[in-house]
Motif scaffolding. Structure first.
Motif, PDB file in Angstrom:
ATOM      1  N   ARG A  50       0.834  -1.206   0.000  1.00 37.33           N
ATOM      2  CA  ARG A  50       0.000   0.000   0.000  1.00 37.33           C
ATOM      3  C   ARG A  50       0.865   1.251   0.000  1.00 37.33           C
ATOM      4  N   GLU A  51       2.012   1.141   0.635  1.00 39.09           N
ATOM      5  CA  GLU A  51       2.905   2.290   0.792  1.00 39.09           C
ATOM      6  C   GLU A  51       3.610   2.667  -0.505  1.00 39.09           C
ATOM      7  N   VAL A  52       3.966   1.688  -1.329  1.00 37.87           N
ATOM      8  CA  VAL A  52       4.816   1.978  -2.490  1.00 37.87           C
ATOM      9  C   VAL A  52       4.125   1.765  -3.838  1.00 37.87           C
ATOM     10  N   ALA A  53       2.971   1.137  -3.861  1.00 32.88           N
ATOM     11  CA  ALA A  53       2.338   0.803  -5.137  1.00 32.88           C
ATOM     12  C   ALA A  53       1.799   2.057  -5.832  1.00 32.88           C
ATOM     13  N   PRO A  54       1.863   2.097  -7.164  1.00 32.66           N
ATOM     14  CA  PRO A  54       1.373   3.256  -7.905  1.00 32.66           C
ATOM     15  C   PRO A  54      -0.154   3.271  -7.972  1.00 32.66           C
ATOM     16  N   PRO A  55      -0.744   4.426  -8.314  1.00 32.31           N
ATOM     17  CA  PRO A  55      -2.192   4.490  -8.495  1.00 32.31           C
ATOM     18  C   PRO A  55      -2.645   3.462  -9.537  1.00 32.31           C
ATOM     19  N   GLY A  56      -3.803   2.882  -9.306  1.00 31.98           N
ATOM     20  CA  GLY A  56      -4.325   1.891 -10.232  1.00 31.98           C
ATOM     21  C   GLY A  56      -4.010   0.463  -9.857  1.00 31.98           C
ATOM     22  N   THR A  57      -3.134   0.256  -8.865  1.00 28.23           N
ATOM     23  CA  THR A  57      -2.829  -1.102  -8.407  1.00 28.23           C
ATOM     24  C   THR A  57      -4.081  -1.736  -7.803  1.00 28.23           C
ATOM     25  N   ILE A  58      -4.325  -2.986  -8.137  1.00 27.22           N
ATOM     26  CA  ILE A  58      -5.430  -3.744  -7.567  1.00 27.22           C
ATOM     27  C   ILE A  58      -4.919  -4.503  -6.355  1.00 27.22           C
ATOM     28  N   PHE A  59      -5.549  -4.301  -5.201  1.00 25.91           N
ATOM     29  CA  PHE A  59      -5.129  -4.964  -3.969  1.00 25.91           C
ATOM     30  C   PHE A  59      -6.119  -6.056  -3.593  1.00 25.91           C
ATOM     31  N   LEU A  60      -5.588  -7.220  -3.241  1.00 26.55           N
ATOM     32  CA  LEU A  60      -6.411  -8.357  -2.843  1.00 26.55           C
ATOM     33  C   LEU A  60      -5.759  -9.080  -1.675  1.00 26.55           C
ATOM     34  N   HIS A  61      -6.583  -9.711  -0.856  1.00 26.49           N
ATOM     35  CA  HIS A  61      -6.033 -10.552   0.209  1.00 26.49           C
ATOM     36  C   HIS A  61      -5.272 -11.707  -0.436  1.00 26.49           C
ATOM     37  N   PRO A  62      -4.112 -12.091   0.111  1.00 27.45           N
ATOM     38  CA  PRO A  62      -3.318 -13.155  -0.530  1.00 27.45           C
ATOM     39  C   PRO A  62      -3.999 -14.530  -0.538  1.00 27.45           C
ATOM     40  N   LEU A  63      -5.084 -14.701   0.211  1.00 29.12           N
ATOM     41  CA  LEU A  63      -5.815 -15.971   0.179  1.00 29.12           C
ATOM     42  C   LEU A  63      -7.146 -15.870  -0.565  1.00 29.12           C
ATOM     43  N   ASP A  64      -7.412 -14.721  -1.151  1.00 28.63           N
ATOM     44  CA  ASP A  64      -8.678 -14.520  -1.875  1.00 28.63           C
ATOM     45  C   ASP A  64      -8.564 -15.064  -3.294  1.00 28.63           C
ATOM     46  N   GLY A  65      -8.591 -16.393  -3.410  1.00 29.64           N
ATOM     47  CA  GLY A  65      -8.420 -17.005  -4.721  1.00 29.64           C
ATOM     48  C   GLY A  65      -9.442 -16.551  -5.741  1.00 29.64           C
ATOM     49  N   LEU A  66     -10.714 -16.446  -5.332  1.00 30.57           N
ATOM     50  CA  LEU A  66     -11.757 -16.009  -6.266  1.00 30.57           C
ATOM     51  C   LEU A  66     -11.515 -14.572  -6.723  1.00 30.57           C
ATOM     52  N   GLY A  67     -11.028 -13.731  -5.806  1.00 31.22           N
ATOM     53  CA  GLY A  67     -10.734 -12.352  -6.181  1.00 31.22           C
ATOM     54  C   GLY A  67      -9.591 -12.274  -7.186  1.00 31.22           C
ATOM     55  N   TRP A  68      -8.538 -13.038  -6.958  1.00 36.31           N
ATOM     56  CA  TRP A  68      -7.416 -13.062  -7.906  1.00 36.31           C
ATOM     57  C   TRP A  68      -7.878 -13.588  -9.262  1.00 36.31           C
ATOM     58  N   LYS A  69      -8.686 -14.612  -9.241  1.00 34.74           N
ATOM     59  CA  LYS A  69      -9.200 -15.168 -10.492  1.00 34.74           C
ATOM     60  C   LYS A  69     -10.017 -14.133 -11.246  1.00 34.74           C
ATOM     61  N   ARG A  70     -10.877 -13.432 -10.532  1.00 33.36           N
ATOM     62  CA  ARG A  70     -11.729 -12.401 -11.151  1.00 33.36           C
ATOM     63  C   ARG A  70     -10.892 -11.293 -11.774  1.00 33.36           C
ATOM     64  N   GLU A  71      -9.874 -10.798 -11.037  1.00 33.71           N
ATOM     65  CA  GLU A  71      -9.083  -9.674 -11.546  1.00 33.71           C
ATOM     66  C   GLU A  71      -8.186 -10.079 -12.702  1.00 33.71           C
ATOM     67  N   ILE A  72      -7.702 -11.294 -12.703  1.00 33.99           N
ATOM     68  CA  ILE A  72      -6.887 -11.766 -13.838  1.00 33.99           C
ATOM     69  C   ILE A  72      -7.745 -11.843 -15.094  1.00 33.99           C
ATOM     70  N   TYR A  73      -8.946 -12.391 -14.965  1.00 33.52           N
ATOM     71  CA  TYR A  73      -9.859 -12.433 -16.114  1.00 33.52           C
ATOM     72  C   TYR A  73     -10.237 -11.028 -16.564  1.00 33.52           C
ATOM     73  N   SER A  74     -10.447 -10.130 -15.599  1.00 33.95           N
ATOM     74  CA  SER A  74     -10.824  -8.761 -15.939  1.00 33.95           C
ATOM     75  C   SER A  74      -9.705  -8.069 -16.708  1.00 33.95           C
ATOM     76  N   CYS A  75      -8.459  -8.317 -16.283  1.00 36.52           N
ATOM     77  CA  CYS A  75      -7.310  -7.732 -16.972  1.00 36.52           C
ATOM     78  C   CYS A  75      -7.220  -8.243 -18.402  1.00 36.52           C
ATOM     79  N   LEU A  76      -7.474  -9.529 -18.600  1.00 38.09           N
ATOM     80  CA  LEU A  76      -7.472 -10.105 -19.946  1.00 38.09           C
ATOM     81  C   LEU A  76      -8.576  -9.504 -20.803  1.00 38.09           C
ATOM     82  N   SER A  77      -9.744  -9.310 -20.208  1.00 37.41           N
ATOM     83  CA  SER A  77     -10.873  -8.750 -20.950  1.00 37.41           C
ATOM     84  C   SER A  77     -10.591  -7.327 -21.390  1.00 37.41           C
TER      85      SER A  77
END
Length: 374
Positions: free
Chosen positions: A338-365
């Motif tokens: 949170r301290e060093v990431a640039p604007p626009g970074t997507i943050f997710l809990h490291p165990l939120d598998g469904l969230g990571w899956k959703r954002e990866i698909y969204s990035c591809l779309s």
């Protein structure tokens, strides 16, 4: 007196870790500012050695050329032979040296060197006249020992005990690291003269006109989209989350590629089993264990996003690299990021598998829509 131990040990690496980069930057800065008054100390198998300024500076320049300027510099055999001789002679020089005193400052930026050898600081400076500046990248071995080798916590505790038996100035890489160190320092009753945060800043170096190795070139010529993850393959980096997600992507028939950049580390049985034995993901997972910096840049720039699902970090150099290159980033929601990431970074809990899956698909779309618009 700059402790060059880790850099000397890392001189044959083509790919610098985050600690290597910071260690080298500090060494180069000290050499430039202090000139002949900058001395170099090395703790190795031959004992503790004081290197002449010319030898220490040659090592720094060699690594700067290899890691930062992307030049294919090599230490000559004559330089290597001279280095070994200086290490042998330096062991004697250091024990008899009379320059250790209140005008000398010992600087270490690598969690390595003299502090890894019990009694080294006492032998170097028995009267504790020399000032000390210690750069701490994190205290993860103490806070998250479950992600380390079994012996790492004890080794790191020994290092800290060796370094903090006298008043010390501390420099660290982030406010999050500083806050954690303050709590530890109070608990351990360290005599901290000062604690300063110096956050690394990266600027993307121009990619040299050098053709990458054939494996990288072949990977880049494949037009299928891909994501990158950069860092040593170790438990806290959470590669296992991504490998399991990629298995699901394959099952769904919608698998992008995943480019894993980093050498294999420790305590990784499950991850290595998947990499070596899981047929389902073999065609869409590629490992690169030892790339030159410009090759890493090429891969990151062509990727859909950097994925960084770590459980714990002191800083996160790959996030800074992605920001310098203008690359999207999906990262764990931890304080250091949170301290060093640039604007626009997507943050997710490291165990939120469904969230990571959703954002990866969204990035591809989003990328597919962009390509159609062009």
């Amino acid at each position: 007196m700059f402790d060059i131990s880790r850099l000397l040990r890392s001189r044959n690496r083509r790919f610098a870790t985050g600690i290597d980069r910071i260690d080298l930057a500090i060494g180069l800065d000290l050499a430039e500012r202090f000139g002949t008054n900058c001395h170099f100390v090395h703790a190795g198998s031959l004992g503790t050695s004081l290197l002449p300024m010319a030898i220490g500076k040659a090592i720094l320049d060699f690594l700067d050329a290899r890691w930062n300027r992307q030049e294919t510099a090599d230490l000559s055999r004559a330089t290597e032979a001279r280095l070994v001789l200086e290490l042998v002679l330096g062991s004697v020089t250091l024990r008899k040296n009379s320059c250790i005193g209140p005008d000398m400052t010992y600087v270490v930026a690598s969690h390595s060197g003299l502090g890894k050898r019990p009694g080294s600081m006492e032998r170097l400076d028995p009267q504790k006249r020399m000032r000390r500046i210690v750069y701490l990248h994190d205290i993860i071995p103490l806070e998250f020992p479950e992600y380390q080798r079994p012996a790492t916590r004890a080794e790191f505790s020994g290092y800290l005990d060796e370094m903090f038996d006298t008043p010390v100035k501390i420099i660290c890489n982030s406010d999050d690291t500083a806050n954690r160190i303050r709590v530890l320092a109070e608990r351990q009753r360290w005599r901290v003269e000062d604690l300063t945060v110096l956050k690394p800043q990266l600027v993307a170096n121009p990619v040299p006109a050098i053709e990458p190795r054939s494996e990288v070139l072949k990977f880049l010529c494949d037009e299928r989209p891909f994501f990158t993850i950069v860092g040593t393959i170790e438990p806290r980096k959470n590669h296992l989350l991504l490998l399991n997600l990629w298995r699901e992507f394959v099952s769904a028939g919608e698998a992008p590629r995943l480019c894993i950049i980093g050498k294999r580390g420790w305590e990784n049985a499950s991850v290595l089993d998947m990499l070596d034995r899981c047929e389902a993901i073999r065609e869409c997972i590629t490992e690169f264990g030892d790339l030159a910096d410009y090759e890493v840049q090429l891969l990151m720039k062509d990727s859909e996003a950097l994925l960084f699902p770590s459980f714990a970090e002191g800083l996160g150099i790959p996030i800074l690299e992605a920001a310098a290159l203008g690359v999207n980033c999906i990262a764990s929601d931890i304080p250091a990021f949170r301290e060093v990431a640039p604007p626009g970074t997507i943050f997710l809990h490291p165990l939120d598998g469904l969230g990571w899956k959703r954002e990866i698909y969204s990035c591809l779309s989003r990328d597919a829509q962009h390509r159609r618009a062009m």
